[in-house]
Design a protein around this motif. Structure first.
Motif, PDB file in Angstrom:
ATOM      1  N   ASP A 106      41.521  30.091  35.704  1.00 36.30           N
ATOM      2  CA  ASP A 106      40.430  30.757  34.885  1.00 36.30           C
ATOM      3  C   ASP A 106      40.234  32.532  35.289  1.00 36.30           C
ATOM      4  O   ASP A 106      40.036  33.233  35.766  1.00 36.30           O
ATOM      5  CB  ASP A 106      39.275  29.909  35.580  1.00 36.30           C
ATOM      6  CG  ASP A 106      38.014  30.727  34.398  1.00 36.30           C
ATOM      7  OD1 ASP A 106      37.850  31.489  33.695  1.00 36.30           O
ATOM      8  OD2 ASP A 106      36.912  29.331  34.827  1.00 36.30           O
ATOM      9  N   ILE A 107      40.564  32.279  33.646  1.00 43.29           N
ATOM     10  CA  ILE A 107      40.133  34.360  33.923  1.00 43.29           C
ATOM     11  C   ILE A 107      39.151  35.092  34.789  1.00 43.29           C
ATOM     12  O   ILE A 107      39.322  36.181  35.587  1.00 43.29           O
ATOM     13  CB  ILE A 107      40.223  34.995  32.788  1.00 43.29           C
ATOM     14  CG1 ILE A 107      40.497  36.783  32.746  1.00 43.29           C
ATOM     15  CG2 ILE A 107      39.175  34.892  31.835  1.00 43.29           C
ATOM     16  CD1 ILE A 107      41.786  36.512  33.052  1.00 43.29           C
ATOM     17  N   GLY A 119      41.137  39.269  28.714  1.00 41.82           N
ATOM     18  CA  GLY A 119      42.106  37.955  29.277  1.00 41.82           C
ATOM     19  C   GLY A 119      43.412  37.820  29.713  1.00 41.82           C
ATOM     20  O   GLY A 119      43.211  39.152  30.664  1.00 41.82           O
ATOM     21  N   HIS A 120      44.035  36.871  29.826  1.00 46.57           N
ATOM     22  CA  HIS A 120      45.447  37.076  30.587  1.00 46.57           C
ATOM     23  C   HIS A 120      46.951  38.488  30.808  1.00 46.57           C
ATOM     24  O   HIS A 120      46.917  39.065  31.366  1.00 46.57           O
ATOM     25  CB  HIS A 120      46.177  36.188  30.914  1.00 46.57           C
ATOM     26  CG  HIS A 120      45.354  34.844  31.922  1.00 46.57           C
ATOM     27  ND1 HIS A 120      45.349  35.006  33.280  1.00 46.57           N
ATOM     28  CD2 HIS A 120      44.409  33.828  31.573  1.00 46.57           C
ATOM     29  CE1 HIS A 120      44.570  34.144  33.585  1.00 46.57           C
ATOM     30  NE2 HIS A 120      43.957  33.036  32.493  1.00 46.57           N
ATOM     31  N   TRP A 154      45.002  42.021  31.644  1.00 42.53           N
ATOM     32  CA  TRP A 154      45.021  41.303  33.311  1.00 42.53           C
ATOM     33  C   TRP A 154      46.052  42.339  33.183  1.00 42.53           C
ATOM     34  O   TRP A 154      46.851  42.947  34.217  1.00 42.53           O
ATOM     35  CB  TRP A 154      44.315  40.600  33.779  1.00 42.53           C
ATOM     36  CG  TRP A 154      44.206  40.902  34.850  1.00 42.53           C
ATOM     37  CD1 TRP A 154      45.577  40.138  35.593  1.00 42.53           C
ATOM     38  CD2 TRP A 154      43.509  41.044  36.146  1.00 42.53           C
ATOM     39  NE1 TRP A 154      44.681  40.959  36.609  1.00 42.53           N
ATOM     40  CE2 TRP A 154      44.089  41.342  37.435  1.00 42.53           C
ATOM     41  CE3 TRP A 154      42.286  41.681  35.921  1.00 42.53           C
ATOM     42  CZ2 TRP A 154      43.246  41.800  38.618  1.00 42.53           C
ATOM     43  CZ3 TRP A 154      41.478  42.296  36.478  1.00 42.53           C
ATOM     44  CH2 TRP A 154      42.100  42.196  38.317  1.00 42.53           C
ATOM     45  N   GLN A 212      36.810  38.032  30.398  1.00 39.78           N
ATOM     46  CA  GLN A 212      37.089  36.829  29.351  1.00 39.78           C
ATOM     47  C   GLN A 212      37.522  37.460  27.454  1.00 39.78           C
ATOM     48  O   GLN A 212      38.102  37.237  27.123  1.00 39.78           O
ATOM     49  CB  GLN A 212      36.128  36.106  28.910  1.00 39.78           C
ATOM     50  CG  GLN A 212      36.006  35.136  29.511  1.00 39.78           C
ATOM     51  CD  GLN A 212      34.119  34.070  29.750  1.00 39.78           C
ATOM     52  OE1 GLN A 212      33.277  34.489  29.182  1.00 39.78           O
ATOM     53  NE2 GLN A 212      34.882  33.144  30.511  1.00 39.78           N
ATOM     54  N   LYS A 213      36.877  38.698  27.955  1.00 42.10           N
ATOM     55  CA  LYS A 213      37.248  39.701  26.085  1.00 42.10           C
ATOM     56  C   LYS A 213      39.226  40.622  26.832  1.00 42.10           C
ATOM     57  O   LYS A 213      39.604  40.722  26.256  1.00 42.10           O
ATOM     58  CB  LYS A 213      36.315  41.031  26.141  1.00 42.10           C
ATOM     59  CG  LYS A 213      35.332  40.814  25.180  1.00 42.10           C
ATOM     60  CD  LYS A 213      34.204  41.435  25.735  1.00 42.10           C
ATOM     61  CE  LYS A 213      33.195  40.996  24.656  1.00 42.10           C
ATOM     62  NZ  LYS A 213      31.680  42.134  24.973  1.00 42.10           N
TER      63      LYS A 213
END
Length: 186
Positions: free
Chosen positions: A123-124, A169-170, A173, A166-167
């Motif tokens: 989960d981010i 995202g992985h 990141w 969440q904006k």
């Protein structure tokens, strides 16, 4: 990794994630004033690490806040398991009380595998508290109070951070190039 590499990776995380994404709106001012103390532990076992924690609590409580406002106590290898480290964070909070520093200092914790209760490992939102290495952040309550007073709606920081990630995202990141501490690589 040697001490300098651990500090460099931690600084990169602070600059790109914590300050760069504004995950902690209070971090930039003490960081740019070089008031953050970086302590890399090479303790071979938990008891030795906790002794270092005791020394750092006493050091920070006695230090001039204009010189050292906050401390990051980092151990790059001893606490790879998040749940074990979470227990250490609880012991660190008890140590604040034992040192009669309640209301003066507090402890926040960061870990490469940080996971909120009831969240999936990937989960981010968990990345709001993920650092390159297990770290205890020792903070002055007075500094937190000043920062919160100056920051409108400080209670919403947590939700805003999750929204930001969440904006992002992985992929976003990963694009930051923040060392994740899980494999020694970015």
């Amino acid at each position: 990794m040697n001490r300098d590499e651990v500090i460099a990776a931690t600084r990169q995380w602070l600059e790109k994630a914590v300050i760069g994404l504004n995950l902690c709106p209070f971090a930039k001012s003490v960081y740019v004033k070089t008031q953050v103390r970086f302590v890399v532990s090479d303790a071979k076992h938990t008891d030795a690490f906790l002794e270092e924690l005791d020394r750092e609590l006493d050091f920070l409580a006695a230090a001039d806040p204009q010189e050292v406002d906050t401390t990051l106590l980092i151990h790059p290898t001893l606490f790879s398991d998040f749940l074990d480290f979470n227990e250490i964070a609880g012991i660190a909070e008890e140590a604040v009380v034992e040192h009669e520093l309640e209301g003066i200092l507090q402890v926040a914790s960061f870990h490469p595998r940080f996971q909120f209760e009831d969240s999936a490992e990937d989960d981010i939102a968990n990345f709001t508290n993920r650092s390159p290495f297990p770290s205890l952040h020792l903070l002055r309550e007075e500094s937190i109070e000043r920062a919160v007073a100056a920051y409108p709606e400080a209670e919403s920081i947590y939700e805003r951070n999750i929204e930001t990630l969440q904006k992002l995202g992985h992929a976003g990141w990963k694009a930051l190039g923040v060392p994740d501490g899980q494999d020694g690589e970015k």
